[in-house]
Design a protein around this motif. Structure first.
Motif, mmCIF file in Angstrom:
data_model
loop_
_atom_site.group_PDB
_atom_site.id
_atom_site.type_symbol
_atom_site.label_atom_id
_atom_site.label_comp_id
_atom_site.label_asym_id
_atom_site.label_seq_id
_atom_site.Cartn_x
_atom_site.Cartn_y
_atom_site.Cartn_z
ATOM 1 N N LYS A 5 0.819 -1.209 0.000
ATOM 2 C CA LYS A 5 0.000 0.000 0.000
ATOM 3 C C LYS A 5 0.853 1.259 0.000
ATOM 4 N N VAL A 6 1.805 1.342 0.906
ATOM 5 C CA VAL A 6 2.555 2.587 1.083
ATOM 6 C C VAL A 6 3.731 2.665 0.128
ATOM 7 N N HIS A 7 4.353 1.513 -0.128
ATOM 8 C CA HIS A 7 5.598 1.554 -0.904
ATOM 9 C C HIS A 7 5.445 0.962 -2.293
ATOM 10 N N GLY A 8 4.248 0.495 -2.611
ATOM 11 C CA GLY A 8 4.012 -0.026 -3.955
ATOM 12 C C GLY A 8 4.773 -1.306 -4.274
ATOM 13 N N ILE A 9 5.300 -1.959 -3.269
ATOM 14 C CA ILE A 9 6.006 -3.224 -3.515
ATOM 15 C C ILE A 9 4.989 -4.345 -3.352
ATOM 16 N N ARG A 10 4.576 -4.918 -4.468
ATOM 17 C CA ARG A 10 3.449 -5.849 -4.410
ATOM 18 C C ARG A 10 3.821 -7.285 -4.728
ATOM 19 N N ASN A 11 5.040 -7.457 -5.220
ATOM 20 C CA ASN A 11 5.465 -8.824 -5.507
ATOM 21 C C ASN A 11 6.000 -9.432 -4.206
ATOM 22 N N VAL A 12 5.078 -9.692 -3.336
ATOM 23 C CA VAL A 12 5.411 -10.040 -1.955
ATOM 24 C C VAL A 12 4.668 -11.316 -1.582
ATOM 25 N N ALA A 13 5.346 -12.186 -0.826
ATOM 26 C CA ALA A 13 4.660 -13.365 -0.290
ATOM 27 C C ALA A 13 4.796 -13.392 1.222
ATOM 28 N N VAL A 14 3.727 -13.785 1.864
ATOM 29 C CA VAL A 14 3.782 -14.083 3.296
ATOM 30 C C VAL A 14 3.730 -15.600 3.408
ATOM 31 N N LEU A 15 4.768 -16.183 3.983
ATOM 32 C CA LEU A 15 4.812 -17.637 4.136
ATOM 33 C C LEU A 15 4.478 -17.990 5.577
ATOM 34 N N GLU A 16 3.462 -18.786 5.750
ATOM 35 C CA GLU A 16 2.997 -19.125 7.096
ATOM 36 C C GLU A 16 3.010 -20.651 7.240
ATOM 37 N N LYS A 17 3.601 -21.109 8.342
ATOM 38 C CA LYS A 17 3.746 -22.568 8.463
ATOM 39 C C LYS A 17 2.416 -23.255 8.746
ATOM 40 N N GLY A 18 1.495 -22.568 9.415
ATOM 41 C CA GLY A 18 0.180 -23.156 9.671
ATOM 42 C C GLY A 18 -0.869 -22.377 8.904
ATOM 43 N N VAL A 19 -1.918 -21.952 9.599
ATOM 44 C CA VAL A 19 -2.840 -21.010 8.988
ATOM 45 C C VAL A 19 -2.543 -19.650 9.586
ATOM 46 N N ILE A 20 -2.884 -18.610 8.884
ATOM 47 C CA ILE A 20 -2.560 -17.284 9.381
ATOM 48 C C ILE A 20 -3.270 -17.053 10.720
ATOM 49 N N GLY A 21 -2.570 -16.369 11.586
ATOM 50 C CA GLY A 21 -3.157 -16.067 12.897
ATOM 51 C C GLY A 21 -3.127 -17.227 13.873
ATOM 52 N N SER A 22 -2.411 -18.294 13.530
ATOM 53 C CA SER A 22 -2.408 -19.418 14.470
ATOM 54 C C SER A 22 -1.331 -19.263 15.530
ATOM 55 N N GLY A 23 -0.538 -18.225 15.439
ATOM 56 C CA GLY A 23 0.462 -17.953 16.474
ATOM 57 C C GLY A 23 -0.113 -17.027 17.530
ATOM 58 N N ASN A 24 0.720 -16.119 17.987
ATOM 59 C CA ASN A 24 0.290 -15.253 19.085
ATOM 60 C C ASN A 24 -0.801 -14.280 18.677
ATOM 61 N N ALA A 25 -0.845 -13.952 17.393
ATOM 62 C CA ALA A 25 -1.904 -13.042 16.945
ATOM 63 C C ALA A 25 -3.266 -13.638 17.279
ATOM 64 N N GLY A 26 -3.356 -14.942 17.271
ATOM 65 C CA GLY A 26 -4.637 -15.588 17.520
ATOM 66 C C GLY A 26 -4.853 -15.990 18.949
ATOM 67 N N ARG A 27 -3.958 -15.652 19.836
ATOM 68 C CA ARG A 27 -4.110 -16.169 21.199
ATOM 69 C C ARG A 27 -3.770 -15.122 22.245
ATOM 70 N N ASN A 28 -3.797 -13.871 21.889
ATOM 71 C CA ASN A 28 -3.417 -12.855 22.891
ATOM 72 C C ASN A 28 -4.651 -12.237 23.528
ATOM 73 N N THR A 29 -4.409 -11.434 24.549
ATOM 74 C CA THR A 29 -5.529 -10.869 25.303
ATOM 75 C C THR A 29 -5.988 -9.528 24.747
ATOM 76 N N THR A 30 -5.557 -9.202 23.569
ATOM 77 C CA THR A 30 -6.126 -8.166 22.700
ATOM 78 C C THR A 30 -6.013 -6.724 23.204
ATOM 79 N N ILE A 31 -5.119 -6.499 24.124
ATOM 80 C CA ILE A 31 -5.034 -5.141 24.669
ATOM 81 C C ILE A 31 -4.186 -4.265 23.769
ATOM 82 N N ILE A 32 -4.711 -3.106 23.481
ATOM 83 C CA ILE A 32 -3.937 -2.122 22.728
ATOM 84 C C ILE A 32 -3.831 -0.866 23.594
ATOM 85 N N ARG A 33 -2.662 -0.304 23.602
ATOM 86 C CA ARG A 33 -2.404 0.852 24.466
ATOM 87 C C ARG A 33 -1.107 1.491 24.008
ATOM 88 N N SER A 34 -0.885 2.727 24.437
ATOM 89 C CA SER A 34 0.416 3.342 24.163
ATOM 90 C C SER A 34 0.874 4.045 25.433
#
Ligand SMILES: Cc1cc2nc3c(=O)[nH]c(=O)nc-3n(C[C@H](O)[C@H](O)[C@H](O)COP(=O)(O)OP(=O)(O)OC[C@H]3O[C@@H](n4cnc5c(N)ncnc54)[C@H](O)[C@@H]3O)c2cc1C
Ligand SMILES: NC(=O)c1ccc[n+]([C@@H]2O[C@H](COP(=O)([O-])OP(=O)(O)OC[C@H]3O[C@@H](n4cnc5c(N)ncnc54)[C@H](O)[C@@H]3O)[C@@H](O)[C@H]2O)c1
Ligand SMILES: Cc1cc2nc3c(=O)[nH]c(=O)nc-3n(C[C@H](O)[C@H](O)[C@H](O)COP(=O)(O)O)c2cc1C
Ligand SMILES: [Zn+2]
Lengths: 207, 416, 90, 990
Positions: free
Chosen positions: B52-81
């Motif tokens: 989106k920002v840099h126009g580099i689109r020939n990009v792959a995300v390689l995920e060993k399981g399904v996306i979000g099966s790591g910590n993204a899918g198991r955290n307590t969802t708090i956002i803060r700064s």
């Protein structure tokens, strides 16, 4: 002496005071009795590098008990030697006023001795329900068939560090840091109430 | 298909038959400009901003399981700064800003919900530490309020104010903080990245690197070799393992953090509350589950599960803080493997190996970082220079001593 | 998790404090490149998924530092020896 | 009280008709019997509508007879004891039980949000991700609050839980989980061998499937057989039978979590009994004999009250003597369900129709059914249901569709072994085609599985398997197992044709009843690419409700498999996590709540201080005297200022026993201390003490304190209160791990010695009256440390130290004399106006003196930052030395330790304020440091502060802003040297 019959055996007792002597919890014969005392004389012996076995041997001969470098309480007529770690022995005596001095003389350069007479409050627990009560706080196997008289452990009970040993069939002795006496007694009262608990606070030398 | 009330209506009327995949389940191509290893929030956000920002689109995300099966899918969802140190605070605030526009940006409702976080304090020293932090936040242009006990009580009257072992004295509030729906963040970035041409390749584990001389020019995977101009690693709890394949040892240990959810309930807790006298924090999901957690288990682990002492510790903290929850039931608990860095702060940097870039060390706090982490990592990958808000997250800071140690516990990951 | 303390017997892990990798050796401060060596010692870890040698201190027990062999994937513990008798680092 | 019990059989069942129990549901009163669950009692009274579903608020009834219940969730009890989401099917009935339906408004029968069902076409899986985004600000203000209110199920109690909980630990050789036929046999095999056995069952009545079994076992009715087994087990000395105890989790090294519901079957706990007890069971081996869970078939309208698992129908009839309905039909794909219905029919349940998806069904079954007048429809499927609670079905057969009247539809799609606990270490279950079910895969170490939990479904086979697995477990531990007579029960073959979903059936077809996930939602997930089971689960919330998908997971993934064309084993399952059934927070906390959350440490003078009127404050685990207010003092500041002034003018005392005290003995103590402190100790003279600073290996300050040399090979170290345990652990690490060759023996003496600080110009006068020996300046000079006696023979250690900047001593006596010493000092000091002071005054004086303390020892400061740079020896190595030399730690721009005074002396300072150059904008770039500690100095008559500011020591006299926006304050301060009082140290040497 107060008899507490309310649902919460600790109701009305401030958390920063040792609960008073008395009967707590279920009526009838107390399943557990707890007597606190200040064991008069305690010292910690820490064998210097390489001397653990020798120190154990000397302590055994001096107090007329069988002392090994392991988690056991060697219980003699006037003294008890409890292993709390490798080369570390707590010596308790009813009769040696200058226990540390005696031990220094006995062990010389083989061990470092510190006075610990005042570091602990002693809880003597008696009754068939003692293992069940302690099991509410400790994660060690206290089954009377496994934890025999003379067995000792340094462990945690309800977040409080404790050294305990089984004195005889139905008698258990626990050493608890003096500063934690009130909290530990509260734990005993709260957890022992279902069996009926009789608490006798000793006063010897306190204050 | 763009998501809107209208698309929902149209699909409802057509018996839900017209939906299309939220993202393509791509197969790996032989080569990409950039390969991102790890389909968690960070990896997907990186891909999205690269496109989106840099126009580099020939990009792959390689995920060993399904996306979000790591910590993204198991955290307590708090956002803060609400960070203390200058190395951290602007970065997390940048993340907060990105959260604030995320749904419209992605056309995906990630349920970013700014219901506030309240960090309770129980002693004067803690109050002073929170004042220090609250003031640091203000200096960074971030909202913060130091509440006294009365104001805390007005917000959460059911906390234990009368019989607590460590009485509540007040709290530091960041009203703009809150929670976001963790899975939706992953799916939203995936869908948006996919729309821009990024290949999201699932069940594709990176098992090694392809080298030319010193440089890394691609990866070996369970679905074959894939070459790339740049390889960007964002694998959270697996950072040491993946970096190890490139011969790197990292200032990271992997530890397990547990999380907990109760049975569903009508609203109990509105915002996020953290207990200052024990290890316990809590919020309530939009579905009604109380989502809570506490301390890490404290030993190296890759097992994604924890043990009873910490479970008990967390629930003791919960009962000490909120004695009304005694009869509520714990429904499920699980663990996630976190890359605990040696100073508790992250790394977004080049590595000593040419072609290999690292995004790691997020500890228990990287969910909130997801947008800015993606943004800044993409910036680094595209421009070769760190983004201004992430300049402190260098790999060599341990050597130079420019540590970012919020807690001041030093090089002992299980204490961060 | 229960740790087989050579002195106390098997004990729950909550009686212990954890310190991590036990295969590291404190570098010689007088050596050349000492700063680099200390950096590696203090900060860098193998962090393996699998067999791990690690320090646990029996804080609420015998007060020994134990070198525990544990698998970080399964948490299975295959042994524990006291630091002082452990001899050279494994 | 309604006495209807109209659906109760007049005989049979394991209820006690002599013990009626009254209870109420939604305010209406009913009667049940001892042995009932709330669900069985409701059914007995003809109550069929018990709840509303999560999303669409659809009417729901009782679906199962066990822990797998998705529908019949109620709020149990009231007020502070309200328990939301309680499963009626496992709630043991007690006299006076109160239950209420939940998730409905205004009432169960008329629920406003049931209008959601009209929106159902639009509220498919994931709808909320696709909308509520415009306008952005509406999310928190409008959409989300509505969603939050509509979501959730029951309501939490509003008051603190009044009941007591506790925890306990038990050890055994063999833990047997589940007391059905397999578990009972396993326990018996191990128990007779002499192994220590714990047999735990979550039910109040052990026996499992035997309690609902119509046939005989060992020539006795099955329940009687079970009771006999239990009686024998209870008589064995090494066996403990724990009922009402759910094993909920498998943790490491054979640790199992279990919840015992001690008092939940009582209106409130008996006196001195906990409500529940958390058990940690530490087992060398375990046998999981948790049985199996029946699963339904998915079809349109399958959620109507009256639709119920076939096994549940059997259980209600056989165990509770309750007829779930008067017109019962079965919809199934397997023989077991037929047998269940035939047995129920024989017991008096009016089974009228059997509908089986299979075209071929064993002739013995069809004949038996027809012989009983039951209509049999094979090759048939239920495609719709009718009624608010069930009144009829539409069935499609080869010859067309027809409507059948029924108030109860028993469904059975087969059985799923309860493999949950086998997965708690990440093990994946394995698909077993023969029974079309997942069976245990790799189990946690030491856990084996027996009976239906492993896919062994016949009763006779369960008994045999249990005996074998129990014996094996005991044998593995070295026990000799005597041969066991296992009763022979002839098992009928288990015939089943996998069938999951009636495609094309009418109305919503629910897969997950509690979370309202329909077959169509699975289809949406498929279309949108959420095909992996983990994505399916998270996208649709399938299996995420309080029942964790017990009856829905397998069906859901089977439907997904049929959509993707993959096989079921290829599709896989989601992971089961603890707890097996939900566990109350109270039990997990046990005794540790309220004031007992954590133990409290009391100083030796605690009671004495209380008698002096002390106000106490929590400092870590300790409770310490904060200050000692006197009558007429208007606030704490006045009190503290009075205390400080009295000390500085005369003398005061404070208990400092909370410091860590470590005894070090041995030949190498001096060398050792040289390695752990930045400064030198080997050369410290006997009888002297020295202040030391200790670093972490990363170069940051870890702790500080004084160490005294009492004899050539004997030192005592003090640590800060907060770091006592940490420092001790660190020293042990150094000795045991880094330098085991050093001859140093460590002992903690923190508890042995009470320590009282005596400070002020008259301190020596007071001490002289209490000490037995000479305490003159010559005998006990500044930084002197001697052993002696006080109060006529009480052993003591006397240290001449000062934290306050005054002439000061610390006197250590054995702890039991601490209070006596305080009293003696008070008496001795009376004529000098001695005052007890608290830690506030202590803090004021140390700030006046410019000493660092906890706020400065933040773990983020170096020795150089704190002004100890010159103390650091350059002649030796010590921990932290090498890394303290890194550029980031030696940067001259680092904030460094100095003092601050307000330019306008009337202004108050605040710790936590940040420093900005005068006139500079409040930005991070201009941030130069922060105020670490502040105090009102009665000596100076204004507030003073300590803090860290860039290049502080070079900037003495410069003015900066102390910026404190969180308290709305900002004031100008002047940087000064950190000692506000007696910087030359004349007083303390006096
Ligand atoms: C219990 C828990 C609670 C938390 N709570 C919070 C919180 O409240 N707030 C907060 O801000 N943060 C929180 N965190 C931290 C946060 O979840 C993480 O820091 C963040 O999710 C990490 O980034 P990620 O999303 O990219 O990681 P992940 O989602 O873990 O992504 C990494 C991905 O890399 C993949 N991968 C690994 N190795 C390979 C390989 N060799 N080849 C291909 N792919 C690979 C993994 O499968 C994984 O999907 C919590 C963490 C846990 C465990
Ligand atoms: N009709 C059929 O097709 C069919 C299918 C399967 C099983 N069955 C019958 O079910 C019975 C199976 O016998 P079994 O002994 O294997 O199982 P069971 O169902 O008889 O007993 C299991 C017991 O385990 C308890 N339990 C389950 N999980 C628990 C946990 N985590 N903690 C504590 N307790 C727990 C349950 O309360 C129950 O009492 C047999 O009678 C068998 O014929 C029939
Ligand atoms: C914020 C949040 C809320 C959750 N709510 C639920 C829930 O309501 N029900 C449930 O079963 N699991 C819930 N989970 C847990 C997941 O089921 C799952 O355990 C978690 O994502 C970890 O994945 P794993 O258990 O498959 O390893 C929730 C997880 C998170 C992060
Ligand atoms: Zn030990």
């Amino acid at each position: 002496m107060a008899d507490h019959s309310s649902h919460d055996p600790l109701a009305g007792i401030p958390f920063d005071r040792v609960p008073p002597s008395g009967a707590y919890g279920a009526g009838g014969a107390a399943g557990v009795t707890v007597a606190t005392t200040d064991t008069p004389f305690i010292a910690l012996v820490v064998a210097r590098n390489g001397f653990a076995a020798s120190v154990a041997g000397r302590l055994g001969r001096a107090f007329g008990v069988e002392v090994a470098d392991q988690a056991r309480a060697a219980i003699g007529a006037a003294s008890t030697v409890v292993g709390t770690g490798p080369g570390r022995f707590l010596v308790l005596s009813k009769t040696e006023p200058d226990l540390a001095g005696t031990l220094r003389a006995l062990l010389g350069v083989e061990a470092a001795i510190t006075e610990q007479d005042d570091a602990y409050v002693t809880f003597d627990l008696a009754g068939d329900k003692v293992p069940d009560l302690i099991a509410k706080g400790a994660l060690i196997d206290l089954d009377p068939r496994v934890f025999l008289p003379g067995h000792a452990a340094t462990t945690v009970i309800a977040h409080i560090g404790v050294t305990l040993w089984r004195v005889h069939e139905s008698g258990w002795r626990l050493l608890v840091a003096r500063s934690l006496e009130a909290s530990f007694t509260r734990f005993l009262v709260a957890s022992g109430a279902e069996f009926g608990l009789r608490l006798e606070n000793g006063t010897a030398g306190r204050g | 298909m763009r998501y809107s009330f209208l698309s929902l209506l149209a699909n409802g009327l057509s018996g839900q038959s017209r939906w299309t995949p939220a993202w393509r389940d791509a197969a790996p191509k032989p080569a990409y400009d950039v390969i991102i290893v790890g389909g968690g929030g960070h990896g997907l956000a990186t891909a999205y901003y690269l496109a989106k920002v840099h126009g580099i689109r020939n990009v792959a995300v390689l995920e060993k399981g399904v996306i979000g099966s790591g910590n993204a899918g198991r955290n307590t969802t708090i956002i803060r700064s609400n960070y203390l140190l200058p190395g951290n605070e602007p970065f997390y605030e940048w993340s907060m800003k990105l959260w604030e526009g995320l749904e419209q940006e992605l056309n995906y409702n990630a349920m970013v919900s700014q219901r506030g976080i309240l960090n309770l304090f129980h002693s004067d020293a803690q109050r002073d530490a929170y004042a220090r932090r609250g003031n640091a936040m203000r200096l960074a242009g971030v909202d913060s309020q130091l509440l006294d006990k009365a104001r805390v009580k007005a917000m959460y009257p059911f906390l234990d104010f009368d019989n607590a072992r460590f009485p509540i004295q007040g709290g530091l509030l960041q009203a703009r903080a809150g929670t976001a729906r963790h899975d939706a963040v992953v799916w939203g970035y995936a869908r948006a990245a996919d729309r821009l041409g990024v290949d999201i390749v699932q069940n594709c584990e990176v098992t090694g690197f392809i080298r030319e001389g010193d440089a890394i020019v691609g990866v070996e995977t369970t679905r074959g070799a894939v070459r790339a101009g740049k390889v960007a690693v964002a694998v959270a709890g697996s950072s040491s393992r993946v970096a190890g394949m490139a011969g790197l040892r990292l200032p990271i240990e992997s530890h397990v953090l547990q999380a907990f959810v109760s049975e569903g309930l009508k609203p109990v807790v509105d915002g996020v509350i953290t207990f200052g006298a024990g290890h316990f924090y809590i919020s309530q999901s939009d579905k009604g589950g109380l989502v809570f957690g506490g301390d890490i288990d404290g030993y190296n682990s890759y097992a994604q599960r924890g043990n009873l002492p910490v479970i008990e510790d967390v629930c003791e903290g919960g009962m000490a803080l909120m004695p009304r929850i005694g009869r509520l039931r714990l429904l499920r608990h699980w663990g996630g493997i976190m890359d605990m860095s040696m100073d508790g702060s992250p790394i977004i940097d080049r590595t000593p190996v040419p072609g290999l870039f690292l995004n790691a060390g997020w500890c228990y706090g990287g969910f909130k970082a997801t947008p800015a982490s993606g943004w800044c990592f993409a910036h680094l990958l595209a421009k070769g220079e760190p983004h201004e808000t992430a300049g402190a997250f260098r790999l060599d800071r341990f050597r130079t001593g420019h540590l970012i140690d919020e807690k001041g516990v030093g090089a002992q990951p299980n204490l961060h | 998790m229960r740790i087989p303390c050579p002195y106390c017997g098997e004990r729950d892990a909550h009686e212990f404090a954890y310190l991590g990798d036990a295969t590291l050796t404190r570098p010689d401060p007088a050596a050349a490149e000492a700063e680099q060596a200390f950096h590696d010692y203090v900060y860098l870890r193998d962090n393996p998924a699998g067999a791990h040698e690690e320090w646990w201190y029996h804080a609420n027990g015998c007060r020994q530092w134990l070198r525990v062999a544990r698998d970080t994937r399964t948490h299975a513990i295959s042994g524990a020896v006291a630091a002082r008798v452990a001899g050279e680092p494994a | 009280m309604s006495t209807s019990n109209r659906n109760r059989l007049t005989a049979g069942g394991l209820i006690d008709r002599a013990r009626p129990l009254g209870f109420s549901f939604d305010g209406t009163r009913y009667r049940g019997y001892e042995g009932d669950t709330l669900a069985s009692a409701l059914l007995a009274n003809g109550v069929r509508l018990v709840g509303r579903s999560f999303k669409y608020h659809r009417p729901r009834g009782i679906f199962s007879a066990g822990a797998e219940e998705p529908n019949a969730l109620v709020e149990l009890r009231s007020g502070a004891r309200r328990e939301p989401n309680s499963r009626a099917t496992v709630t043991e009935l007690y006299d006076g039980l109160e239950a209420a339906s939940q998730n409905r408004w205004p009432s169960l029968a008329v629920d406003a949000l049931s209008l959601n069902r009209f929106l159902q076409p639009f509220l498919g899986a994931g709808f909320y991700y696709k909308t509520f985004m415009w306008p952005a600000a509406f999310w928190e203000k409008l959409y989300e609050p509505i969603i939050r209110r509509a979501a959730g199920l029951g309501r939490a109690a509003e008051e603190a839980d009044p009941d007591h909980y506790e925890k306990a630990t038990a050890f055994c050789d063999v833990l047997v989980i589940g007391a059905g036929p397999a578990g009972l046999m396993a326990a018996l095999a191990a128990g007779r061998a002499g192994a220590r056995v714990i047999l735990a069952d979550e039910d109040f009545l052990p026996g499992g499937g035997l309690n609902a079994e119509a046939g005989d076992v060992g020539r006795k009715p099955a329940p009687a057989f079970a009771a006999e087994m239990v009686a024998e087990l209870m008589s064995l000395p090494t066996v403990r039978v724990m009922t009402r105890t759910s094993v909920f989790g498998v943790y490491d090294s054979g640790t199992y979590g279990a919840l015992e519901r001690v008092s939940d079957h009582l209106p409130e706990p008996a006196p001195f009994q906990p409500r529940q007890r958390l058990w940690r069971i530490i087992a060398r081996r375990a046998v999981l004999a948790a049985g199996a869970t029946e699963r339904p078939i998915v079809f349109g309208g399958n959620d109507r009250p009256g639709v119920m698992l076939a096994g549940a129908v059997g259980t209600y009839v056989q165990r509770h003597a309750v007829l779930p309905g008067q017109k019962i039909a079965l919809f199934a794909n397997n023989d077991g369900a037929w047998r269940e219905m035939l047995a129920a029919h024989a017991a008096g349940a009016p089974v009228e129709t059997i509908i089986d998806v299979r075209t071929e069904v064993a002739a013995d079954l069809t004949q038996a059914a027809r012989a009983e007048g039951i209509r049999v429809l094979t090759g048939a499927q239920v495609i719709a249901t009718a009624g608010k609670t069930l009144t009829g079905l539409t069935v499609a057969t080869a010859s067309g569709t027809e409507r059948i009247a029924a108030d109860t539809l028993a469904v059975s799609g087969g059985w799923s072994p309860s493999v949950h606990l086998t997965c708690h270490h990440g093990g994946k279950p394995r698909w077993e085609e023969a029974i079309a079910a997942f069976v245990p895969g790799t189990c946690p170490p030491g856990l084996s599985v027996a009976g239906a939990a492993k896919g062994v479904f016949g009763l006779g086979a369960c008994l045999k398997d249990g005996a074998a697995i129990g014996a094996e477990a005991a044998q593995a531990l070295g026990f000799t197992v005597p041969a066991l007579d296992v009763p022979d029960v002839a098992d009928a073959p288990f015939a089943l044709t996998p069938f999951w979903h009636v495609e094309g059936s009418k109305g919503a077809a629910f897969v997950d009843l509690q979370n309202d996930v329909t077959a169509k939602d699975v289809g949406i997930a498929h279309k949108e690419g959420f095909r992996s089971v983990e994505l399916l689960k998270r996208y649709t919330t399938l299996g995420m409700a309080t029942d964790q998908g017990r009856t829905s997971n397998v069906t859901g993934l089977a439907i997904m498999a049929s959509l993707t064309g993959a096989s079921i084993p290829e599709t896989g399952t989601t992971i089961f996590r603890p707890p097996y059934t939900p566990v109350s927070m109270g039990a997990l906390a046990g005794h540790h709540r309220g004031k007992d959350f954590r133990p409290v440490r009391l100083t030796p003078t605690h009671e004495w201080a209380r008698a002096q009127g002390a106000v106490f404050i929590e400092t870590g685990a300790w409770l310490r005297a904060q200050y000692f207010p006197r009558n007429g003092e208007k606030d704490w500041l006045e009190t503290v200022s009075r205390e400080v002034t009295s000390v500085r003018a005369g003398v005061g005392l404070i208990d400092v026993s909370t410091f860590g005290k470590i005894d070090l003995q041995g030949r190498d103590v001096g060398a050792f201390l040289d390695r752990v402190y930045i400064n030198g100790f080997a050369a410290l003279a006997v009888g002297k003490a020295r202040y030391g600073v200790m670093l972490r290996e990363d170069g940051m300050v870890m702790d500080d304190g004084t160490t005294a040399r009492l004899a050539p090979e004997h030192y005592v170290m003090t640590t800060t209160t907060a770091n006592a345990a940490k420092v001790y652990q660190h020293l042990e690490f150094c000795l045991q791990v880094l330098w085991p060759e050093l001859d140093v023996a460590l002992s903690s003496v923190s508890e042995q010695w009470a320590q009282i600080a005596l400070a002020g110009p008259r301190a020596r006068d007071v001490l002289a009256r209490v000490a037995d020996g000479d305490v003159s300046n010559a005998a006990l000079p500044f930084m002197g440390a001697i052993e002696g006696t006080v109060m006529g023979g009480v052993k003591a250690r006397l240290f001449r130290l000062s934290f306050s900047g005054e002439l000061g001593y610390e006197i250590a006596v054995p702890a039991r004399f601490g209070a006596a010493l305080a009293q003696a000092l008070m008496q001795a000091g009376e004529e000098f106006g001695i005052t007890p002071y608290g830690i506030e005054a202590l803090g004021v004086m140390r700030i006046e003196k410019g000493h660092v303390s906890g706020n400065e020892l933040s773990g983020q400061t170096t020795a150089g930052d704190l002004g100890f740079g010159r103390m650091a020896s350059t002649k030796k190595d010590y921990i932290g030395r090498t890394l303290a030399a890194r550029p980031g730690l030696t940067d001259p721009d680092r904030p460094a330790f100095v003092g601050f005074r307000p330019v306008d002396p009337s202004r108050r300072l605040r710790a936590g304020a940040h420093f900005l150059p005068l006139g500079a904008a409040p930005t991070m770039a201009n941030d130069q440091g922060y105020m670490t500690s502040v105090a009102y100095s009665p000596h100076l008559g204004h507030w003073i502060g300590l803090g860290l500011i860039t290049r502080g020591p070079e900037r003495l006299g410069e003015r900066v802003r102390a910026y404190d926006p969180v308290r709305g304050e900002e004031i100008e301060v002047e940087i000064c040297a950190p000692g506000f009082i007696d910087p030359e140290g004349v007083r303390l040497r006096g």
